[in-house]
Design a protein around this motif. Structure first.
Motif, mmCIF file in Angstrom:
data_model
loop_
_atom_site.group_PDB
_atom_site.id
_atom_site.type_symbol
_atom_site.label_atom_id
_atom_site.label_comp_id
_atom_site.label_asym_id
_atom_site.label_seq_id
_atom_site.Cartn_x
_atom_site.Cartn_y
_atom_site.Cartn_z
ATOM 1 N N GLY A 53 76.597 31.623 59.067
ATOM 2 C CA GLY A 53 75.260 30.969 59.379
ATOM 3 C C GLY A 53 74.794 31.520 60.850
ATOM 4 O O GLY A 53 75.018 32.385 61.297
ATOM 5 N N VAL A 54 74.397 30.342 61.718
ATOM 6 C CA VAL A 54 73.967 30.737 63.086
ATOM 7 C C VAL A 54 74.616 29.981 63.915
ATOM 8 O O VAL A 54 75.366 28.706 63.713
ATOM 9 C CB VAL A 54 72.480 30.271 63.042
ATOM 10 N N PRO A 55 74.540 30.150 65.289
ATOM 11 C CA PRO A 55 75.453 29.188 66.276
ATOM 12 C C PRO A 55 74.925 28.045 66.367
ATOM 13 O O PRO A 55 75.555 27.288 66.660
ATOM 14 C CB PRO A 55 75.168 29.907 67.582
ATOM 15 N N TYR A 56 73.592 27.607 66.102
ATOM 16 C CA TYR A 56 72.934 26.293 66.401
ATOM 17 C C TYR A 56 71.863 26.338 65.557
ATOM 18 O O TYR A 56 70.896 27.408 65.415
ATOM 19 C CB TYR A 56 72.926 26.053 67.738
ATOM 20 N N ILE A 57 71.497 25.289 64.615
ATOM 21 C CA ILE A 57 70.418 25.384 63.640
ATOM 22 C C ILE A 57 69.176 24.694 64.760
ATOM 23 O O ILE A 57 69.337 23.791 65.316
ATOM 24 C CB ILE A 57 70.785 24.300 62.549
ATOM 25 N N ALA A 58 68.060 25.469 64.607
ATOM 26 C CA ALA A 58 66.798 25.022 65.329
ATOM 27 C C ALA A 58 65.655 25.258 64.645
ATOM 28 O O ALA A 58 64.419 24.602 64.928
ATOM 29 C CB ALA A 58 66.882 25.899 66.472
ATOM 30 N N THR A 59 65.704 25.606 63.202
ATOM 31 C CA THR A 59 64.205 25.607 62.547
ATOM 32 C C THR A 59 64.428 25.131 61.179
ATOM 33 O O THR A 59 65.783 25.026 60.654
ATOM 34 C CB THR A 59 63.987 27.227 62.477
ATOM 35 N N ASP B 270 70.251 16.657 59.975
ATOM 36 C CA ASP B 270 70.940 16.271 58.650
ATOM 37 C C ASP B 270 70.611 17.305 57.534
ATOM 38 O O ASP B 270 70.473 16.874 56.310
ATOM 39 C CB ASP B 270 70.303 15.017 58.114
ATOM 40 N N PRO B 271 71.062 18.563 57.764
ATOM 41 C CA PRO B 271 70.849 19.649 56.658
ATOM 42 C C PRO B 271 71.903 19.377 55.504
ATOM 43 O O PRO B 271 73.261 19.085 55.704
ATOM 44 C CB PRO B 271 71.310 21.065 57.354
ATOM 45 N N GLY B 272 71.478 19.362 54.577
ATOM 46 C CA GLY B 272 72.186 19.316 53.288
ATOM 47 C C GLY B 272 72.703 17.733 52.772
ATOM 48 O O GLY B 272 73.481 17.433 51.826
ATOM 49 N N LEU B 273 72.306 16.709 53.632
ATOM 50 C CA LEU B 273 72.672 15.406 53.430
ATOM 51 C C LEU B 273 72.237 14.884 51.874
ATOM 52 O O LEU B 273 73.350 14.274 51.229
ATOM 53 C CB LEU B 273 71.988 14.634 54.406
ATOM 54 N N ALA C 46 59.746 20.449 65.447
ATOM 55 C CA ALA C 46 59.118 20.330 64.041
ATOM 56 C C ALA C 46 60.227 20.032 63.069
ATOM 57 O O ALA C 46 59.963 19.176 62.163
ATOM 58 C CB ALA C 46 58.565 21.697 63.797
ATOM 59 N N TRP C 47 61.337 20.500 63.424
ATOM 60 C CA TRP C 47 62.479 20.254 62.228
ATOM 61 C C TRP C 47 62.837 18.636 62.416
ATOM 62 O O TRP C 47 63.064 18.128 61.429
ATOM 63 C CB TRP C 47 63.798 21.253 62.555
ATOM 64 N N TYR C 48 62.760 18.340 63.466
ATOM 65 C CA TYR C 48 63.416 16.751 63.896
ATOM 66 C C TYR C 48 62.329 15.819 63.253
ATOM 67 O O TYR C 48 62.459 14.854 62.899
ATOM 68 C CB TYR C 48 63.561 16.573 65.323
ATOM 69 N N GLN C 49 60.974 16.185 63.584
ATOM 70 C CA GLN C 49 59.823 15.486 63.176
ATOM 71 C C GLN C 49 59.989 15.388 61.471
ATOM 72 O O GLN C 49 59.965 14.191 61.040
ATOM 73 C CB GLN C 49 58.697 15.991 63.348
ATOM 74 N N ASP C 50 60.356 16.293 60.688
ATOM 75 C CA ASP C 50 60.641 16.644 59.593
ATOM 76 C C ASP C 50 61.857 15.737 59.043
ATOM 77 O O ASP C 50 61.590 14.580 57.874
ATOM 78 C CB ASP C 50 60.862 17.944 58.994
ATOM 79 N N CYS C 51 62.675 15.470 59.859
ATOM 80 C CA CYS C 51 63.861 14.631 59.429
ATOM 81 C C CYS C 51 63.606 13.366 59.701
ATOM 82 O O CYS C 51 63.910 12.233 58.878
ATOM 83 C CB CYS C 51 65.077 15.260 60.580
ATOM 84 N N VAL C 52 62.754 12.902 60.650
ATOM 85 C CA VAL C 52 62.196 11.397 60.784
ATOM 86 C C VAL C 52 61.528 11.253 59.562
ATOM 87 O O VAL C 52 61.631 9.981 59.057
ATOM 88 C CB VAL C 52 61.626 11.218 62.030
ATOM 89 N N ILE D 290 59.061 12.490 70.054
ATOM 90 C CA ILE D 290 60.132 13.546 70.278
ATOM 91 C C ILE D 290 59.658 14.219 71.423
ATOM 92 O O ILE D 290 58.718 15.240 71.600
ATOM 93 C CB ILE D 290 60.200 14.569 69.041
ATOM 94 N N ARG D 291 60.595 14.250 72.742
ATOM 95 C CA ARG D 291 60.377 14.942 73.598
ATOM 96 C C ARG D 291 61.453 16.024 73.778
ATOM 97 O O ARG D 291 62.374 15.829 73.403
ATOM 98 C CB ARG D 291 60.688 13.935 74.926
#
Length: 251
Positions: free
Chosen positions: A40-46, A78-81, A121-127, A139-140
């Motif tokens: 995968g990737v070192p850290y998920i950001a998108t 929370d990917p895959g939750l 954007a991803w965090y807003q989708d999560c909210v 989100i700051r």
């Protein structure tokens, strides 16, 4: 009690941070079982990376879910939750969901503070996914680059505290969440510099995983999170294929 801390990123150093924060929060007798994504990737950001990480998390869970009593998806979006809750018979906790629900018990509205603009954007989708848009003050995100994602909390600590304090004064946030796996454990270090409660994402997830395990809630056999009917698969990882096809030994 054994709780898996499943990091759907590939960074072992981030897994080590997550595990250290989890062990600090865990009750006596709780064993933390860290696991890092093999690809995968070192850290998920998108959003795209979250989709990839979520699929890999399901594969990892299919291989190891029988070894633990509960699982934490240890990436803030929370990917895959929800897929994991459908497929598996044990409590699965999302780090973001746990921290937001905890924050809701400490104040009217929470703000999420994180280390990179790409995460917003991803965090807003999560909210929104968790139905908590009305409780989120905003989100700051920090601007600019960082030297190492594994060391970003040390590098950006003062800027993150400043951003959190702006969320309190300008967004009227009652609670601050320092979001993003690389920030695990930071809340404890900086809470004295922020005038409202600061939720540690990993600690919240561990305590909720412990609580759900003790409560002993059984797997749903009806409703939208019941286990899906068996279905043939092509080309999936063997353990995940067995789970979807109902050929796994847990049945």
């Amino acid at each position: 009690m054994r709780i898996m801390v499943l990091n759907p990123n590939t960074s072992e150093s981030i897994t080590a941070r997550l595990a250290a924060a989890a062990e600090k929060a865990a009750a006596p007798g709780t064993v933390i079982v860290p696991l890092t994504a093999p690809r995968g990737v070192p850290y998920i950001a998108t959003r795209a990376e979250a989709q990839i990480g979520g699929a890999i998390a399901l594969e990892m869970l299919a291989e190891r879910h029988q070894d633990v009593d509960a699982v934490i998806i240890a990436a803030f979006g929370d990917p895959g939750l929800f897929g994991a809750r459908e497929l598996f018979d044990l409590p699965v906790v999302g780090m973001a969901e746990a921290s937001m629900l905890t924050a809701c018990m400490l104040g009217r509205r929470f703000a999420i503070v994180t280390f990179a603009r790409a995460l917003g954007a991803w965090y807003q989708d999560c909210v929104d996914m968790h139905g908590l848009g009305g409780r989120c003050a905003g989100i700051r995100m920090l601007d600019g680059s960082f030297a190492s994602v594994s060391e970003v909390q040390e590098e950006k600590e003062d800027l993150l505290v400043e951003l959190a304090n702006r969320a309190v004064t300008e967004d009227e946030a009652d609670v601050i969440i320092l979001g993003g796996a690389p920030l695990a454990g930071l809340a404890e270090k900086v809470k004295g510099r922020i005038p409202v409660p600061v939720v540690d994402q990993m600690a919240a997830a561990v305590k909720q995983a412990e609580a759900l395990t003790v409560l002993g809630a059984r797997k749903a056999t009806a409703g939208t999170f019941r286990r899906p009917e068996a279905k043939p698969t092509i080309g999936l990882a063997d353990a995940l294929a067995r789970r979807i096809e109902h050929r796994d030994k847990s049945l």
